[in-house]
Design an enzyme around this catalytic site. Structure first.
Site, PDB file in Angstrom:
ATOM      1  N   ASP A 211       0.819  -1.213   0.000  1.00  0.00           N
ATOM      2  CA  ASP A 211       0.000   0.000   0.000  1.00  0.00           C
ATOM      3  C   ASP A 211       0.857   1.268   0.000  1.00  0.00           C
ATOM      4  OD1 ASP A 211      -2.684   1.329   0.497  1.00  0.00           O
ATOM      5  OD2 ASP A 211      -1.515   2.123   2.154  1.00  0.00           O
ATOM      6  N   GLU A 278       1.525  -0.730  -5.205  1.00  0.00           N
ATOM      7  CA  GLU A 278       0.490   0.231  -5.605  1.00  0.00           C
ATOM      8  C   GLU A 278       1.238   1.527  -5.915  1.00  0.00           C
ATOM      9  OE1 GLU A 278      -1.370   2.571  -2.887  1.00  0.00           O
ATOM     10  OE2 GLU A 278      -3.272   2.760  -3.923  1.00  0.00           O
TER      11      GLU A 278
HETATM   12  C1  BGC Z   1      -5.217   2.806  -0.340  1.00  0.00           C
HETATM   13  C2  BGC Z   1      -6.311   3.653   0.208  1.00  0.00           C
HETATM   14  C3  BGC Z   1      -5.876   4.148   1.567  1.00  0.00           C
HETATM   15  C4  BGC Z   1      -4.526   4.858   1.492  1.00  0.00           C
HETATM   16  C5  BGC Z   1      -3.928   5.044   2.843  1.00  0.00           C
HETATM   17  C6  BGC Z   1      -4.121   3.833  -0.556  1.00  0.00           C
HETATM   18  O1  BGC Z   1      -3.179   3.490  -1.367  1.00  0.00           O
HETATM   19  O2  BGC Z   1      -5.550   2.128  -1.526  1.00  0.00           O
HETATM   20  O3  BGC Z   1      -7.527   2.972   0.297  1.00  0.00           O
HETATM   21  O4  BGC Z   1      -6.823   5.043   2.052  1.00  0.00           O
HETATM   22  O5  BGC Z   1      -3.616   4.120   0.735  1.00  0.00           O
HETATM   23  O6  BGC Z   1      -3.461   3.838   3.357  1.00  0.00           O
END
Ligand code: BGC
Length: 582
Positions: A211, A278
């Protein structure tokens, strides 16, 4: 294909993203859980997927629905416990489905013991080094240490209170104040995460979606960011801060985790781990730079999700992906939907007059423009055919196989995404794509979401009554449903060549203008997206006029919509052409 080194399992895999809170509720509390998922795994096996990715399911105060982790080594009690996780892994293994976890390195929760210990230890202590604690500016320290803005609105700094009630130091939190940023320059933080990775691999996880890794580094000294133009949406401000975005620490994190993964594989023959980032970013080159033998195995390429309905953008995305792959062997993962974006049935159903020239993360989640769901559904079906034959992993988001639209009219009392409050109630946030799944047309069981339980509680977000028609059981035997289309695409994809890349096709816009064929690819008015992978040709018509299909690409083996006239591809429709089926 190189027979001595077969492709790893994930290289062309279809991964189904499960928003755990919204997929299936086994205990009737109106909140999805792990046993609910286990009970529904057969549905996913029948859909034809290879793996699931669980959105964060660790204990969490749920201030950002699990992206605020209180304990990385356990399961959120609302979702079950470690025994439920083991049951899920066992059933998934039986069905040959792998399980990916979601790991959140940039921040944890203020409820995490790491943060509580740091607060208790006081200013100047080693435990505060786990985070970014700083004294405030001004004579009495009442001003934040710098001008950084949080991703979801407001200052990125929050002041603490000392045990005697006096105001204390400030801590950095790039998302919400409940999500303090971890200091990746501090070795104990890195060691803690090494152990977390191994803990979940030991319990059977096949890898991690990582993430928000692009923000783990911070410029030393934490200098002020350049001012942002007035009127910038809160969710755009943080990405414009060069002191937090795509710094060298991102590479360092990936190198470290890859070496931990490689060592784990070496100790556990037969395990084949995947790390996927991501990595939202300003250019494909930056994103691709993270994928190599020392860093990530693969990474998301979000361009299809960000595209509007202009063919040249789809051609460009596929071409860019191809060039990147050709240059460095980079693996890119494709996706049309996720838990942060407006669902594509609605996104692509914006009346053309209002369609933004290119979507940004913001108008994906905050657009209030009128939507024609019928048009959007046609286009979403065509998109699945465009995406379905691409090489590389493909990520689906729960409910997209049912053609669920975004719920744009959730009542304000129901909104839970922190963006809503943090933006001063000006941006509604992402709840509309997180509404619980309709499995049946029975409203008394929350449309089957809480099936098998007596008098279940209301679902955590209200489901629209019209969703009874879209329920899985209504679609399963209808050969023309979205669900059938997804099953057909995934079955045909599985049977197709593992050839690593595609050739773009430069089709004339009409049978009469073949002489201009070489210009069609670059021509922004050309509404056709066409490519070939192995012996499958994919052709999509994103324009408003019918298109005459070439006669030398074989028969239609899949169509996203009705093609009443032989050899003619209607508007907003895509086909796969290939050798006749036996
Ligand atoms: C996630 C979100 C999240 C954020 C903070 C993003 O990359 O996909 O859903 O709110 O990171 O962790």
């Amino acid at each position: 294909m190189n027979t001595t080194h077969p492709l790893p399992w994930w290289s062309n895999a279809v991964v189904y993203q499960l928003y755990v809170r919204s997929f299936a509720d086994a205990n009737g509390d109106g909140i999805g859980d792990l046993d609910g998922i286990t009970n529904r795994l057969q549905y996913l096996a029948d859909l034809g997927i290879d793996a699931i990715w669980l959105n964060p399911c660790y204990p969490s105060p749920q201030k950002d629905h699990g992206y605020d982790v209180a304990d990385y080594l356990n399961i959120e009690p609302e979702y079950g416990d470690l025994a439920a996780y083991d049951r899920l892994i066992a059933e998934a293994t039986r069905l040959n489905i792998r399980v990916l976890m979601d790991i959140v390195p940039n921040h944890c929760s203020t409820e995490n013991d790491w943060f509580k210990r740091a607060l208790a230890a006081g200013a100047g202590s080693e435990l505060r080094e786990w985070f970014y604690f700083r004294d405030g500016k001004g004579d009495d320290g009442s001003l934040p240490p710098n001008n950084w803005q949080a991703w979801f609105g407001g200052s990125a700094w929050n002041r603490t209170t000392n045990p005697d009630g006096t105001p204390g130091q400030w801590y950095l939190a790039m998302f919400t104040p409940d999500q303090p940023d971890l200091n990746w320059n501090h070795e104990p933080v890195r060691l803690a995460f090494d152990n977390i990775l191994r803990f979940w691999w030991d319990r059977g996880a096949a890898g991690f979606r990582i993430d928000a890794p692009a923000v783990v580094g911070k410029t030393p000294g934490l200098p002020d960011a350049p001012p942002v133009p007035e009127g910038t949406l809160v969710t755009d401000i943080a990405v414009q801060n060069p002191h937090v975005y795509h710094r060298p620490e991102v590479h360092e994190l990936f190198v470290r985790w890859r070496s931990v993964a490689d060592a784990y594989e070496a100790e556990h023959p037969g395990r084949d781990i995947v790390l996927i980032g991501e990595t939202f970013g300003p250019s494909l080159d930056i994103i691709a730079s993270y994928v190599n033998e020392r860093e990530l195995h693969t990474t998301f390429f979000f361009t299809l999700l960000l595209n509007n309905w202009e063919a040249h953008r789809w051609r460009q995305a596929i071409q860019d992906g191809g060039n990147t792959l050709a240059k460095g062997g980079t693996s890119l993962a494709w996706t049309l939907n996720n838990h942060d974006a407006q669902r594509n049935v609605s996104r692509l159903g914006h009346s053309d007059a209002h369609l933004p020239s290119s979507f940004t993360f913001n108008n994906l989640i905050n657009s209030h423009e009128p939507v024609d769901v019928e048009v959007g559904t046609r286009r979403a079906r065509a998109s699945m055919l465009i995406q379905g034959a691409l090489p590389g992993p493909l990520f689906l988001y729960f409910g997209e196989e049912l053609g669920l639209p975004e719920v744009l009219d959730l009542p304000e009392w129901a909104l839970q995404d922190p963006i809503w409050e943090r933006s001063g109630r000006t941006e509604r946030g992402r709840d509309g794509c997180r509404v619980p799944m309709p499995w049946t047309s029975d409203a008394s069981t929350n449309y089957g979401f809480s099936d098998g339980t007596d008098a279940p509680q209301q679902p955590w977000l209200p489901q629209p009554a019209q969703w009874s028609e879209l329920a899985a059981d209504q679609q399963t035997n209808d050969p023309n449903s979205m669900l059938s289309l997804y099953r057909d695409v995934l079955a045909a994809r599985r049977a197709m060549s593992t050839q690593p890349w595609v050739d773009m096709l430069d089709l004339p816009q009409s049978p009469d203008d073949t002489d201009q064929a070489t210009d069609n690819q670059a021509n922004e008015d050309n509404p056709i997206v066409a490519y070939k992978r192995g012996n499958t040709t994919v052709i999509a018509n994103l324009g408003s006029e019918p298109f005459v299909l070439p006669t030398d690409c074989g028969e239609i083996i899949l169509a996203s919509g009705h093609c009443p006239e032989p050899g003619i591809l209607p508007s907003d429709t895509a086909v796969w052409l290939g050798p006749a089926r036996q």
